[in-house]
Scaffold this motif. Structure first.
Motif, mmCIF file in Angstrom:
data_model
loop_
_atom_site.group_PDB
_atom_site.id
_atom_site.type_symbol
_atom_site.label_atom_id
_atom_site.label_comp_id
_atom_site.label_asym_id
_atom_site.label_seq_id
_atom_site.Cartn_x
_atom_site.Cartn_y
_atom_site.Cartn_z
ATOM 1 N N LEU A 5 0.854 -1.176 0.000
ATOM 2 C CA LEU A 5 0.000 0.000 0.000
ATOM 3 C C LEU A 5 0.897 1.234 0.000
ATOM 4 O O LEU A 5 1.774 1.354 0.850
ATOM 5 N N PRO A 6 0.722 2.145 -0.948
ATOM 6 C CA PRO A 6 1.608 3.320 -0.963
ATOM 7 C C PRO A 6 1.327 4.225 0.230
ATOM 8 O O PRO A 6 0.229 4.243 0.770
ATOM 9 N N CYS A 7 2.343 4.969 0.613
ATOM 10 C CA CYS A 7 2.136 5.933 1.693
ATOM 11 C C CYS A 7 1.148 6.983 1.210
ATOM 12 O O CYS A 7 0.879 7.103 0.009
ATOM 13 N N CYS A 10 2.628 9.438 -1.486
ATOM 14 C CA CYS A 10 2.732 8.886 -2.839
ATOM 15 C C CYS A 10 1.347 8.669 -3.443
ATOM 16 O O CYS A 10 1.139 8.891 -4.643
ATOM 17 N N ARG A 11 0.400 8.248 -2.654
ATOM 18 C CA ARG A 11 -0.968 8.052 -3.148
ATOM 19 C C ARG A 11 -1.545 9.368 -3.640
ATOM 20 O O ARG A 11 -2.103 9.462 -4.734
ATOM 21 N N LEU A 12 -1.365 10.437 -2.853
ATOM 22 C CA LEU A 12 -1.900 11.743 -3.217
ATOM 23 C C LEU A 12 -1.197 12.310 -4.453
ATOM 24 O O LEU A 12 -1.821 12.955 -5.295
ATOM 25 N N LEU A 13 0.096 12.046 -4.563
ATOM 26 C CA LEU A 13 0.876 12.564 -5.690
ATOM 27 C C LEU A 13 0.833 11.646 -6.906
ATOM 28 O O LEU A 13 1.472 11.945 -7.923
ATOM 29 N N PRO A 25 7.470 6.719 6.221
ATOM 30 C CA PRO A 25 7.373 6.469 7.670
ATOM 31 C C PRO A 25 6.532 7.515 8.425
ATOM 32 O O PRO A 25 6.017 7.242 9.501
ATOM 33 N N TYR A 26 6.396 8.679 7.839
ATOM 34 C CA TYR A 26 5.745 9.777 8.560
ATOM 35 C C TYR A 26 4.334 10.082 8.070
ATOM 36 O O TYR A 26 3.569 10.742 8.770
ATOM 37 N N PHE A 27 4.006 9.595 6.884
ATOM 38 C CA PHE A 27 2.675 9.813 6.322
ATOM 39 C C PHE A 27 2.102 8.477 5.833
ATOM 40 O O PHE A 27 1.988 8.235 4.631
ATOM 41 N N PRO A 28 1.741 7.596 6.782
ATOM 42 C CA PRO A 28 1.235 6.273 6.396
ATOM 43 C C PRO A 28 -0.140 6.360 5.728
ATOM 44 O O PRO A 28 -0.861 7.362 5.860
ATOM 45 N N ALA A 29 -0.489 5.315 5.026
ATOM 46 C CA ALA A 29 -1.745 5.275 4.281
ATOM 47 C C ALA A 29 -2.966 5.335 5.204
ATOM 48 O O ALA A 29 -4.028 5.787 4.789
ATOM 49 N N ASP A 30 -2.806 4.903 6.439
ATOM 50 C CA ASP A 30 -3.961 4.895 7.352
ATOM 51 C C ASP A 30 -4.226 6.257 8.002
ATOM 52 O O ASP A 30 -5.125 6.396 8.818
ATOM 53 N N GLN A 31 -3.440 7.277 7.626
ATOM 54 C CA GLN A 31 -3.671 8.646 8.110
ATOM 55 C C GLN A 31 -3.762 9.586 6.908
ATOM 56 O O GLN A 31 -2.869 10.389 6.649
ATOM 57 N N PRO A 32 -4.851 9.512 6.174
ATOM 58 C CA PRO A 32 -4.934 10.202 4.881
ATOM 59 C C PRO A 32 -4.921 11.727 4.943
ATOM 60 O O PRO A 32 -4.418 12.375 4.036
#
Length: 154
Positions: A5-7, A10-13, A25-32
């Motif tokens: 699962l991308p961070c 990366c998902r937003l970009l 490490p600082y912007f995990p996928a579970d904290q959108p």
């Protein structure tokens, strides 16, 4: 992170999240919303550059600060967290004033206590016969029935 699962960054970009992604490490996928807010205020490339400059041990705190400042900037675009800092400084000044007042009251109470202690010591040094005649107080105790009156020497 790899291919799982991308961070959130990366998902937003819309890019592939590499195993060495500095943002993962600082912007995990579970904290959108965390990265969305920081990206809106600071920009993704600026955040990545800031994190690359910092030592690994300080990056977590830096991200927390960036998130806090970004939230503050969205609430108050002009002052950001400065208004919160000013408010807290005012609270500190008020509490310091209260502390000073309380300390002054404690000092005054200690001085009164010391004065009373001095008076007591002087009284105890005086002749016991003169003390008995001049400092005996009489308390009158009336019973509930008011029929009898008892006198107590103290």
């Amino acid at each position: 992170m790899g291919s799982e699962l991308p961070c959130d960054a990366c998902r937003l970009l819309h890019r592939k999240c590499s195993p060495d992604c500095i943002l993962a490490p600082y912007f995990p996928a579970d904290q959108p919303n965390k990265f969305v807010i920081v990206h809106k205020v600071f920009g993704a490339s600026n955040v990545a550059k800031m994190l690359q400059i910092l030592a690994d041990a300080t990056r977590e705190d830096a991200v927390k600060s960036l998130v806090y400042e970004a939230n503050a900037r969205l609430r108050d675009p002009i002052y950001g967290c400065t208004s919160t800092i000013s408010y807290l400084q005012g609270c500190i000044q008020q509490l310091q004033s209260q502390l000073k007042s309380t300390q002054d009251q404690v000092i005054e109470s200690q001085e009164q206590n010391n004065l009373l202690l001095q008076v007591y010591k002087e009284m105890s040094r005086t002749d016991s016969s003169s003390m008995n005649s001049s400092f005996i107080s009489t308390t009158v105790y009336q019973t509930a029935s008011m029929e009898s009156c008892h006198i107590y020497n103290i």
